[in-house]
Design a protein around this motif. Sequence first.
Motif, PDB file in Angstrom:
ATOM      1  N   LEU A 240      35.646  44.423  42.335  1.00  0.00           N
ATOM      2  CA  LEU A 240      35.540  43.548  41.164  1.00  0.00           C
ATOM      3  C   LEU A 240      36.199  44.189  39.953  1.00  0.00           C
ATOM      4  CD1 LEU A 240      31.966  42.044  41.441  1.00  0.00           C
ATOM      5  CD2 LEU A 240      34.162  40.930  41.797  1.00  0.00           C
ATOM      6  N   ALA A 241      35.984  45.487  39.798  1.00  0.00           N
ATOM      7  CA  ALA A 241      36.591  46.170  38.662  1.00  0.00           C
ATOM      8  C   ALA A 241      38.107  46.157  38.792  1.00  0.00           C
ATOM      9  CB  ALA A 241      36.070  47.601  38.562  1.00  0.00           C
ATOM     10  N   ASN A 245      40.979  44.282  36.205  1.00  0.00           N
ATOM     11  CA  ASN A 245      41.665  45.296  35.406  1.00  0.00           C
ATOM     12  C   ASN A 245      42.887  44.652  34.758  1.00  0.00           C
ATOM     13  OD1 ASN A 245      43.197  47.382  34.399  1.00  0.00           O
ATOM     14  ND2 ASN A 245      42.712  48.777  36.075  1.00  0.00           N
ATOM     15  N   GLU A 247      44.983  45.431  32.288  1.00  0.00           N
ATOM     16  CA  GLU A 247      46.226  46.180  32.088  1.00  0.00           C
ATOM     17  C   GLU A 247      47.068  46.205  33.339  1.00  0.00           C
ATOM     18  OE1 GLU A 247      44.686  49.623  29.586  1.00  0.00           O
ATOM     19  OE2 GLU A 247      46.361  50.294  30.861  1.00  0.00           O
ATOM     20  N   LYS A 298      39.159  36.493  30.955  1.00  0.00           N
ATOM     21  CA  LYS A 298      38.111  37.255  31.633  1.00  0.00           C
ATOM     22  C   LYS A 298      36.755  36.948  31.007  1.00  0.00           C
ATOM     23  CE  LYS A 298      36.927  42.070  32.602  1.00  0.00           C
ATOM     24  NZ  LYS A 298      37.388  43.453  32.509  1.00  0.00           N
TER      25      LYS A 298
ATOM     26  N   ILE B 170      33.870  41.753  28.014  1.00  0.00           N
ATOM     27  CA  ILE B 170      32.472  41.358  28.150  1.00  0.00           C
ATOM     28  C   ILE B 170      31.754  42.163  29.232  1.00  0.00           C
ATOM     29  CG2 ILE B 170      32.767  39.520  29.846  1.00  0.00           C
ATOM     30  CD1 ILE B 170      30.825  37.836  28.194  1.00  0.00           C
ATOM     31  N   HIS B 407      29.750  47.516  35.589  1.00  0.00           N
ATOM     32  CA  HIS B 407      31.100  48.085  35.658  1.00  0.00           C
ATOM     33  C   HIS B 407      31.496  48.737  34.349  1.00  0.00           C
ATOM     34  CE1 HIS B 407      31.587  45.936  39.395  1.00  0.00           C
ATOM     35  NE2 HIS B 407      31.181  44.839  38.804  1.00  0.00           N
ATOM     36  N   SER B 410      33.945  51.630  34.760  1.00  0.00           N
ATOM     37  CA  SER B 410      35.040  51.573  35.740  1.00  0.00           C
ATOM     38  C   SER B 410      36.414  51.623  35.077  1.00  0.00           C
ATOM     39  CB  SER B 410      34.951  50.298  36.562  1.00  0.00           C
ATOM     40  OG  SER B 410      33.694  50.191  37.130  1.00  0.00           O
TER      41      SER B 410
END
Lengths: 325, 410
Positions: A240-241, A245, A247, A298, B170, B407, B410
Amino acid sequence: MGYTKDQLLARLKELQIDFVCYDHPAVLTVEAQAKYVGHLGGALSKNLLLKDKKHRYYVVSALANTNIDLKVLSQRLGLGKGGLRMAAEEALQEILQVPLGCVTPLALINDSARDVSLLLDQGFKSQQSCYFHPLTNEVTLSISASSLDKFLISIGRQPSYVDLEANPAVGKDNPPDLASLAPSGVPTLPDKVENAVTSIPTGNDGLTVKKPTKLAGEAKSPAALQKEKLQKVQSSIDPLAEATNIEKLVKEIMDKTSTAFLNEITKDLNDPQIAPSVSDVVKRRVSSDLEHMMMSLKNAAYTQGFQAGFQATLRSSLQSISMQK
Amino acid sequence: MAEEPKNGDAVGSGVGGREAEEEQVVNPWEVTAKDGGKIDYDKLIEKFGCQRLEEPLVRRVERLTGRPAHVFLRRGVFFAHRDFNEILDVYERGEKFYLYTGRGPSSEALHFGHLVPFMFTKYLQDAFKVPLVIQLTDDEKCMWKNLTVEESKRLARENAKDIIACGFDITRTFIFSDFNYVGGAFYENMVKVAKCVTFNKVVGIFGFTNEDHIGKISFPPVQAVPSFPSSFPHLFSGKDNLRCLIPCAIDQDPYFRMTRDVAPRIGYQKPALIESSFFPALQGETGKMSASDPNSAIYVTDSSKDIKNKVNRYAFSGGQDSIENHRKYGANLEVDIPVKYLGFFLEDDAELDHIRKEYGAGRMLTGEVKKRLIEVLSELVERHQRARASVTDEMVDAFMAVRPLPHMFS
């Protein structure tokens, strides 16, 4: 679990690598080894297993008379002044799966050593044959540097030869010259892409700060080790991260677009050199805006999900309350 | 007590007390330069006892984050710090930290000066990939500006939307307003801090007097405790040693001087600070940015026509009064506002250098500099407004929900 000497030698034969083996009583030091094979004309090696503060390991393999200064090496690797020290005995067993006094580049054939960095003395290259232990103290393996390279490449390693005695200045304008040889943690595809992203002076391995590869510096049972590795791998690649992401996503989009664009344009341009620099300028201008837009996306998507989750929980709570009546 | 400012605690009392005319006054409620001149930052650093943020530290940040430093760092907008180097040490070791910043929601309209700390904090969040807590001190504004509770809560939510539009993530950001969040572990920490600060001390630091109501006097702990991870059990439970970095304008320093003093006494880590200088008003450094004068600043709700108008008519120029004189003597870059604003918002270092050189030598005219500034500001405002359009009340609710952030590192 680890390779035996015979398995290693069988592999060398498969790769059609020439070597000679000399048997002798177990030796724990270069001096002791020299007593048995020192007169035979090959180059004895001294091998160190080192560890840094982030629990990453290094095998440094050098000619016996090469001077190794751990402080200098530590700086050159970008670990600061006192960043390197000898690894604990247990690490030999856990990571290289060799007994004491038997550190050898050949131990990298073991999967447990996959994240260990290897530094080879460039002095080996000028020797006809070099002496290493083939996973046991009771044998000395004589092999040429190019054969060693062949072996290393066969296990997925790039041999890196270094002038171990060099002492270059490391400072603001001189990034550590060996920084690229420091292990970068659990190697996964997304990480490699991130490493390629930046064009800024790196020097340090601080590009992508990953979790320290805690490959059991202390004695742990193999079962616990396996479990830890599994957990570590899972936590380093958080899907998920990765998917959110921004960038990374923007960089990929821009790269794809500009490559496609460049391909088309350079067909027609008189001077194909202009195109890349134009595309760089365009990339810079658009990337920043694109990143902001993606952040809005997001946040909005998360909000929608959050609402949905909240409503779902509310409904099921209300239902269970009404069922209790 | 190494944190103490050099000339004793009092940094001038702007809150219902005597005005110190001879000295410059810098505290959370008042910023006035000496004799109506410019703020002397060197004196301020010395008086407060913080550190200057030097080049090597900026280079170190670039190395550690693998990207160019933010414009504000490169141009010395964020110019002072406390223990920022320790935060970098911690980060280099592979440990993490979290960010804490905030806003006193006193008005609906935000201008660029308000956005500066948020723009910088967003950069820190992206570059270091760390979580962020944002405090909206609606209780403070209710007390100091004498707003109703409902109005200050409403302003807090409205301001939150503009803050969110700056581009915070968020999945790593928790926004909270004091009226909503104070209680539980947060309040426990407030009491712990309050026990360590005497009435005399707080009078000395903030300049309170016997006439000030007790709400004001007991407010400082509210702004202090977000520096402690245990104030956010839903985020940082079990991470009592997590370090905190606070980007803020330098007038907030007194709060955190007090916090750093108290922290070790209650077994907590001291927060680190990275501080910015003040954003100049459109009419010049000596002018005052005030909510009642819309021409003193560029607001995030301004249209490009408004921006063009404001910059052309009100931006204080350091150019000479006639073209001949200007070509002869060049512009006074020290007082010229357009060039200063470009220093904040023009990303391209080379272009800025070129402008400063040409304008300073008189080869470039004020009109050209203003034109460039208008372009840059319009782009920024447009981007902000686009982002702001997609911030709904639901999004504010989500940012402000007391939820875990799995997260966040992360």
